[in-house]
Enzyme design. Sequence first.
Site, PDB file in Angstrom:
ATOM      1  CB  SER A 155      67.334  20.576  74.242  1.00  9.68           C
ATOM      2  OG  SER A 155      67.671  21.733  74.578  1.00  9.68           O
ATOM      3  CB  SER A 157      65.676  24.465  74.061  1.00 11.08           C
ATOM      4  OG  SER A 157      66.456  23.822  73.057  1.00 11.08           O
ATOM      5  CE  LYS A 194      68.747  21.913  78.199  1.00  8.35           C
ATOM      6  NZ  LYS A 194      68.301  22.818  76.877  1.00  8.35           N
TER       7      LYS A 194
END
Length: 466
Positions: free
Chosen positions: A157, A181, A82
């Site tokens: 996210s 997330s 990420k």
Amino acid sequence: MVASRNGIATGTAVDIAADVQAGRASAAEVAASAIARIEAAADLVAIVDFNPEEGRAAARAVDARLAAGERLPLAGVPLAIKDNIWVGGRRVTQGSLLTADFIAPADAITVERLKRAGAVIMGMANTSEFACKGLTTNKVYGTTRHPMDPTLTPGGSSGGPSSAVAGGLVPLALGTDAGGSSRRPPAHVGAVGFKPSYGAIPRGPGFPSPFAGISCPAPIAMTVADVALMFSVLRGPDARDPDSLLLALPDDRPPEALRLAFSPTFGLDAPVDAEVTEGLERAMAALTRHDLAVTRRDPPWPEGASETALMPAQHAGLAAIHGEAFRRDPDLFDPDIAAQIERGLALDGATVARTLILGQEITRALGRFFMETDILMGPTVPCVAWPNDRLGPERIGGQDVAPRAHAVFTPLFNHARVPAISIPVGRGRDGLPFGLQIIATRGHDDRLLSFAARVEAILATEGLWP
């Protein structure tokens, strides 16, 4: 065995690592296949910083280590990170124009451990700005798309890592989870997302986080076994993270001996789409048919506990870290993140303190609940994926809802610091996935993963999920 489809390697991380370690495939071959998949799926906007030659070089280095006699638990497994986790020497943006040109000076502890285990980092996966939004879009790379329908969002996210895994680009991804997330996006795309106990996986070095005391590195994969393999590499304390901890000893009780609870809404006043409710009920009936006794029981949350009540902590954290930059140039920020910073700047200290106290009360309440229960189950999300041009669905369960209503079932477990995993449990309209969230008490991550693997197998046996 690593299979091949039209020249593209497929397979679980467990299978790939076993084949590469045994010499049935090379890390270079696996990387070449992953590169082809990533290049063919650029429109997904899942892996956003991608250098094929770096991936090839990393794979060749893994092959050389294997030839020298090393045993690597993630030998040659392609991986996405990420874009808010430091990978030394790489551009890491947090999805923000503020750090659009930032080159990480060091690896995060998680990245060190993944590299040491033989994983091959293929690139950075897209995130919402500062990982603070339930939709994965930003001013640096744009909008990540759902692998089943490009008009939909995977959520956020960790939408980039989740779409990369579910889209078949890589078998493993590392996300972060401070409010769901890395559980909600996997639920929306049909993947597995695991938020460990807070401290089970060390954090840093890296960017300052607006989520003090709750954010966790989070493995994402397509199977519980792959998540467990990744976790086995990442877990364990490190002196650089004073919050990192040793976990409880493995629980050798069989799943049939565990005290199991199911809560259709986790005791929260929140609407759920009928297709999600029906899918969860089918799953509970399947567990009962396989000799797992499930009791209906809601967690006893403290008064006022909700996702909305906890948001001031996030807004205050954003304002503390980015408030001055926002005052200088608000146009640098995603408008939705700018609105959160403005709310944070307007907060008084007593409001923030009340939020932190509520988090402590949530921790204690859930701790008392787990004195009489070993495993809690319920929805990961109340709805399936929605169009990627809005923050959330307008209606859930037949009711008009606020934009964050899709996120209601995950944040309280971050504040309680307990391990939670989302596994696919069914499909709703247009075949879109949703997830079952399974939670255990803090430190009992092994118990949680073992039980989740059993549930995954039962769902497959019953035809509820392949």
